[in-house]
Each structure stands twice: as C-alpha cells, then as structure tokens.
Scaffold this motif. Structure first.
Motif, PDB file in Angstrom:
ATOM      1  N   PHE A  46      47.297  30.405  46.938  1.00 44.22           N
ATOM      2  CA  PHE A  46      46.840  29.462  47.961  1.00 44.22           C
ATOM      3  C   PHE A  46      45.315  29.430  48.025  1.00 44.22           C
ATOM      4  N   ILE A  47      44.685  30.602  47.982  1.00 41.81           N
ATOM      5  CA  ILE A  47      43.215  30.668  48.025  1.00 41.81           C
ATOM      6  C   ILE A  47      42.622  29.977  46.801  1.00 41.81           C
ATOM      7  N   ASN A  48      43.198  30.231  45.625  1.00 46.83           N
ATOM      8  CA  ASN A  48      42.703  29.587  44.409  1.00 46.83           C
ATOM      9  C   ASN A  48      42.822  28.076  44.493  1.00 46.83           C
ATOM     10  N   TRP A  49      43.958  27.606  44.985  1.00 46.17           N
ATOM     11  CA  TRP A  49      44.164  26.160  45.087  1.00 46.17           C
ATOM     12  C   TRP A  49      43.179  25.529  46.072  1.00 46.17           C
ATOM     13  N   VAL A  50      42.971  26.187  47.223  1.00 44.39           N
ATOM     14  CA  VAL A  50      42.027  25.649  48.213  1.00 44.39           C
ATOM     15  C   VAL A  50      40.612  25.642  47.638  1.00 44.39           C
ATOM     16  N   TRP A  51      40.236  26.732  46.981  1.00 47.63           N
ATOM     17  CA  TRP A  51      38.894  26.828  46.399  1.00 47.63           C
ATOM     18  C   TRP A  51      38.697  25.752  45.332  1.00 47.63           C
ATOM     19  N   ASN A  52      39.691  25.590  44.466  1.00 50.92           N
ATOM     20  CA  ASN A  52      39.585  24.569  43.425  1.00 50.92           C
ATOM     21  C   ASN A  52      39.482  23.169  44.024  1.00 50.92           C
ATOM     22  N   TYR A  53      40.221  22.940  45.110  1.00 59.06           N
ATOM     23  CA  TYR A  53      40.207  21.620  45.738  1.00 59.06           C
ATOM     24  C   TYR A  53      38.855  21.314  46.370  1.00 59.06           C
ATOM     25  N   LEU A  54      38.261  22.322  47.013  1.00 63.22           N
ATOM     26  CA  LEU A  54      36.996  22.104  47.718  1.00 63.22           C
ATOM     27  C   LEU A  54      35.805  22.047  46.775  1.00 63.22           C
ATOM     28  N   THR A  55      35.853  22.825  45.702  1.00 59.78           N
ATOM     29  CA  THR A  55      34.676  22.962  44.842  1.00 59.78           C
ATOM     30  C   THR A  55      34.790  22.212  43.515  1.00 59.78           C
ATOM     31  N   TYR A  56      35.969  21.708  43.182  1.00 61.81           N
ATOM     32  CA  TYR A  56      36.196  21.101  41.862  1.00 61.81           C
ATOM     33  C   TYR A  56      35.828  22.073  40.748  1.00 61.81           C
ATOM     34  N   ASP A  57      36.087  23.362  40.951  1.00 63.76           N
ATOM     35  CA  ASP A  57      35.573  24.334  39.978  1.00 63.76           C
ATOM     36  C   ASP A  57      36.437  25.587  39.968  1.00 63.76           C
ATOM     37  N   GLN A  58      37.318  25.709  38.962  1.00 63.60           N
ATOM     38  CA  GLN A  58      38.014  26.968  38.771  1.00 63.60           C
ATOM     39  C   GLN A  58      37.009  28.034  38.354  1.00 63.60           C
ATOM     40  N   SER A  59      37.297  29.263  38.716  1.00 61.47           N
ATOM     41  CA  SER A  59      36.335  30.334  38.421  1.00 61.47           C
ATOM     42  C   SER A  59      36.927  31.396  37.509  1.00 61.47           C
ATOM     43  N   LEU A  60      37.921  31.029  36.711  1.00 58.87           N
ATOM     44  CA  LEU A  60      38.636  32.029  35.923  1.00 58.87           C
ATOM     45  C   LEU A  60      38.515  31.776  34.425  1.00 58.87           C
ATOM     46  N   ARG A  61      37.399  31.181  34.011  1.00 60.01           N
ATOM     47  CA  ARG A  61      37.267  30.791  32.609  1.00 60.01           C
ATOM     48  C   ARG A  61      36.770  31.959  31.769  1.00 60.01           C
ATOM     49  N   LEU A  62      37.673  32.908  31.552  1.00 59.49           N
ATOM     50  CA  LEU A  62      37.353  34.103  30.780  1.00 59.49           C
ATOM     51  C   LEU A  62      38.129  34.089  29.470  1.00 59.49           C
ATOM     52  N   ILE A  63      37.460  34.474  28.391  1.00 62.54           N
ATOM     53  CA  ILE A  63      38.129  34.619  27.102  1.00 62.54           C
ATOM     54  C   ILE A  63      38.534  36.080  26.978  1.00 62.54           C
ATOM     55  N   ILE A  64      39.821  36.350  27.163  1.00 59.66           N
ATOM     56  CA  ILE A  64      40.331  37.723  27.124  1.00 59.66           C
ATOM     57  C   ILE A  64      41.313  37.819  25.970  1.00 59.66           C
ATOM     58  N   ARG A  65      40.998  38.632  24.989  1.00 57.47           N
ATOM     59  CA  ARG A  65      41.850  38.726  23.808  1.00 57.47           C
ATOM     60  C   ARG A  65      41.846  40.163  23.305  1.00 57.47           C
ATOM     61  N   PRO A  66      42.813  40.528  22.443  1.00 59.42           N
ATOM     62  CA  PRO A  66      42.835  41.877  21.870  1.00 59.42           C
ATOM     63  C   PRO A  66      41.543  42.180  21.130  1.00 59.42           C
ATOM     64  N   LYS A  67      41.274  43.450  20.916  1.00 56.91           N
ATOM     65  CA  LYS A  67      40.045  43.864  20.246  1.00 56.91           C
ATOM     66  C   LYS A  67      39.938  43.203  18.883  1.00 56.91           C
ATOM     67  N   GLU A  68      38.832  42.515  18.693  1.00 57.32           N
ATOM     68  CA  GLU A  68      38.592  41.831  17.418  1.00 57.32           C
ATOM     69  C   GLU A  68      37.110  41.567  17.294  1.00 57.32           C
TER      70      GLU A  68
END
Length: 431
Positions: free
Chosen positions: A401-423
């Motif tokens: 719910f917090i993520n959805w409200v934040w995304n709606y108000l800011t037009y900006d998701q904050s979870l754009r992380l590249i997480i992958r196995p060690k390489e």
C-alpha cells in the motif's frame, strides 16, 4: 529411505504445490482430523498477479511472497517439506523425491502451470518468461542492465535493440506488463536517464488473435487497447512471433522487430507429474478430473487449480486458469475431505465466475464483474483493493500500500536495483 515425517493414526493428505490452490487447501485442512504434508520446491507462497510489478521495479520481491512456515505456525498437523516430486507410484501410494519417499493416503496435486512456448525451442531459450519471482527479478535486471549499456552506445540501431521491448501475448499479463513499461518510459526513465533519448523507446505488444483480453468482454478489450495506444504502446493484432534469436523478433507476416528483449506471456501448459495413468492427461498437459476433483483413472488422487481440467455444462473447455478457480477448487475439496472423515458423500464442484480485471496503469483498468462492466479510474481502484486484500500478511499489505501510494504521488518507483548472482561487471556494448 523415507522423508522424516512423524507417523500418525490420522490419515495423511499430501499436497504438492503451494500456490493459490495448494495453500488454500492446506489452510482449509489445518483444523481437520488429518495429517497434512505440504510439499513445494520453495519455502514460500508467491503472489503471481503482481510478478509484473516486481519486474517493473514497482514492488520489492519480499512484498509478494509469504513463508509457508509462518502461515502455519502452531499448527501441529501441518508439515512442510521443501523438495520436488520426481514421480508418483500409484500402486504403493508413494511419492519419490530427492529427500526420499513420502507415503500418502490421499494425494492432492496443485502443481500449477508453466510457460508454454508451443514447441519453439529457439524462443524458449531466448525469451524472458515471468512465472516466478526469480524470473521477474531476472526480467528487471535485463531491462535495467540494457538501459545502462544503451547510455554508452552511439550506434542508433544497436541502441534501439537495447531499449526496444517486444511483449508476446495480449492476455491480462501481457497487457499489464505493457502498461507498466509504458508508464516507466513516460514518467521514470526521463529522470533516471536524462542522456538517453527515451522517446525512442518502442514497446510492442503482439497478439495472435483479433483482439486483446480474449477472456473478457469486447468493451474491456477495446478500452484496454485504447488505453495502451494512448500510452504509445504499439499493439499488433492477428500476428504471431515465429522466431527470436536474442537480437531480432520475427513475426508471422514476415516483418522483423530488432529487440534485445522479448517478454513471453502467450500461454501456459500444465506441469508434468510422471507416474499417473495415461487417461489422466488432458489437453494443455492438464489432468482430467471429475466434479470432485478426482484424477481420472485413480481413486485417492485429486488435482486442483491450473493443473485440473474439469468440464462443466457452462465450461466445456474446462475452467479458466485463474486464482479464483484455484481457490474455489481448494475450498470445495477441503469441505469434501471433512465429509469423507464423517463418512458422508462428497459434493460436486460448481464454478462461480466472480469476474475478471486487468490494469493498464494509473487510473486505467478494465473490469468485467457479474452484472457490471466498467473501465477507467473506478475499475483501477477496485483492482487495487481486490489485490491488496488477497495478499498474505499484514506487513506485506502495508508495504505494498505504501509503495502504491508513493508511486501514485511521485510518479517514481524507488526500487530500480540490478541484483544478480556474483558475476563480472556490465560489459560495454559493441558499436
């Protein structure tokens, strides 16, 4: 060698699969006079309808999963085992697993479905499916990694391959992925990548039929297409993707789309369970069941959810492979197990269609509910409420719910992380 599960005077029900169907059944049985063993290859339940939001960096993966052991804390007749079932021995009433043998009195298969590539091995190797949290994370990594690489590419055609995306399948998943990508292109990427010409990003949605959302009304399909095209998604109907080599998607009309990513949302096929009688297999690799969810050719084996193929007068081709059908199967079977324990007759299953919904983005959704059809902001709010209600765990509900409200108000998701196995580091693209 047998799996270490305490012996009991209670009859043992083994449930294979902890999706919507398997988890719902286990919860129905937790207070009944049975020993219940839940087997899954993961130790958590996955909320599949929101995989696309994980892939589009809108939600944390932990928000849409819930540990089985937490769901059944304090339940003395529920046993969780994390393993895979290799085959079933119907004569001995045993399951073969890497951990050993598991005996059963009743077996319930809730093994669900996997991505169907319709025999195209090249596409199966190169396309990006989205049937698990790990696949959703892999898709997120690919999208973000390609944008990072594209920043350093000067060749126009190579850059287009990196930033353009093809989505195959115009069902709810394909429509929702296309809408989420289009909103990311419009609101997020220009802020994250100001040096990248985001207006050059093309999002293609390819559907083999003559309309989107085949399981919904014509009004919903038309409005969904209107919403998508309003977000600059290129919708191509009556067209199939016949090949994809990792660089170019080839279409049935002979045209090609240069793209490094092809997201496959075009169909599903039932997961296999070796050892069942041949008569149990139905189309789509599903298991044929009677109105009590009993697998054809067996006595004490049941199938529920996406894997179950049950014909009714109103559903001559089987029930839709959606969460509501899976949970209804599970609840009816749970009640029937209670009747069996009392020595009374089981009640046949009858599917009740509660409606269908799909969201295309902020204030854009379509809903076909019994007696009502509506589109737009109200449908979008209903979609949010229904999915939030179905999420397991109060903490997960709050975080989403917090993520959805934040995304709606800011037009900006904050979870754009590249997480992958060690390489190694991201490699520079060749011009």
């Amino acid at each position: 060698m047998k799996i270490n599960i305490p012996e009991s005077d209670q009859e043992r029900i083994v449930i294979v699969g902890g999706g919507f169907a398997g988890l719902t059944l286990a919860r129905e049985l937790k207070k009944q006079d049975y020993q219940v063993v839940l087997i899954d290859k993961n130790n958590y339940h996955q909320f599949q309808p929101l995989f696309y939001q994980v892939a589009m960096a809108g939600l944390e993966p932990s928000s849409i999963v819930f540990p089985f052991r937490k769901a059944f804390q304090g339940e003395k007749n529920i046993f969780i085992r994390v393993t895979e079932v290799e085959r079933v021995d119907t004569a001995k009433k045993q399951l073969h697993t890497p951990l050993g043998l598991c005996n059963y009195d009743y077996l319930v298969l809730a093994i669900g479905a996997d991505t169907n590539f319709f025999g195209n091995e090249e596409i199966a190797r190169k396309a990006l499916p989205m049937k698990s949290v790990s696949e959703a994370l892999s898709l997120r990594n690919r999208i973000l990694t390609d944008f990072e690489i594209a920043l350093s590419v000067t060749d126009y055609e190579r850059r287009q391959q990196l930033i353009d995306i093809v989505i195959v399948g115009g069902g709810p998943t394909g429509v929702e992925v296309a809408g989420a990508l289009a909103e990311m292109k419009r609101y997020v990427l220009p802020k994250d990548y100001p040096q990248l010409p985001t207006d050059e990003i093309d999002i293609h949605l390819v559907e083999g039929a003559d309309r989107l959302l085949l399981g919904m009304s014509d009004e919903a399909a038309g409005k969904a297409q209107e919403f998508l095209e309003g977000l600059d998604v290129k919708v191509r109907l009556n067209t199939m993707v016949t090949g994809f080599d990792g660089e170019v998607a080839t279409l049935s009309d002979g045209s090609q789309i240069p793209a490094h990513k092809l997201i496959w949302a075009a169909g599903v096929t039932g997961n296999k369970m070796p050892g069942l009688p041949q008569e149990a297999l139905a189309k789509g690799n599903r298991l044929a069941v009677d109105r009590f969810n009993r697998v054809a050719g067996t006595e004490r084996i049941f199938a529920i959810g996406d894997i179950a193929y049950m014909e009714e007068e109103d559903y001559p081709k089987g029930h839709p492979q959606v969460a509501q059908a899976a949970m209804q199967h599970a609840k009816n079977l749970g009640k029937n197990f209670k009747r069996l324990a009392k020595g009374t007759s089981m009640q046949p299953f009858a599917y009740r269609d509660l409606g269908s919904m799909a969201t295309i983005g902020r204030n854009r959704a379509v809903a076909d509910l019994p007696g009502f059809k509506f589109q737009g902001a109200f449908a979008w709010l209903i979609w949010l409420f229904v999915h939030l209600f179905q999420i397991l765990g109060v903490k997960n509900k709050v975080f989403i719910f917090i993520n959805w409200v934040w995304n709606y108000l800011t037009y900006d998701q904050s979870l754009r992380l590249i997480i992958r196995p060690k390489e190694g580091p991201i490699k520079a693209a060749k011009d």
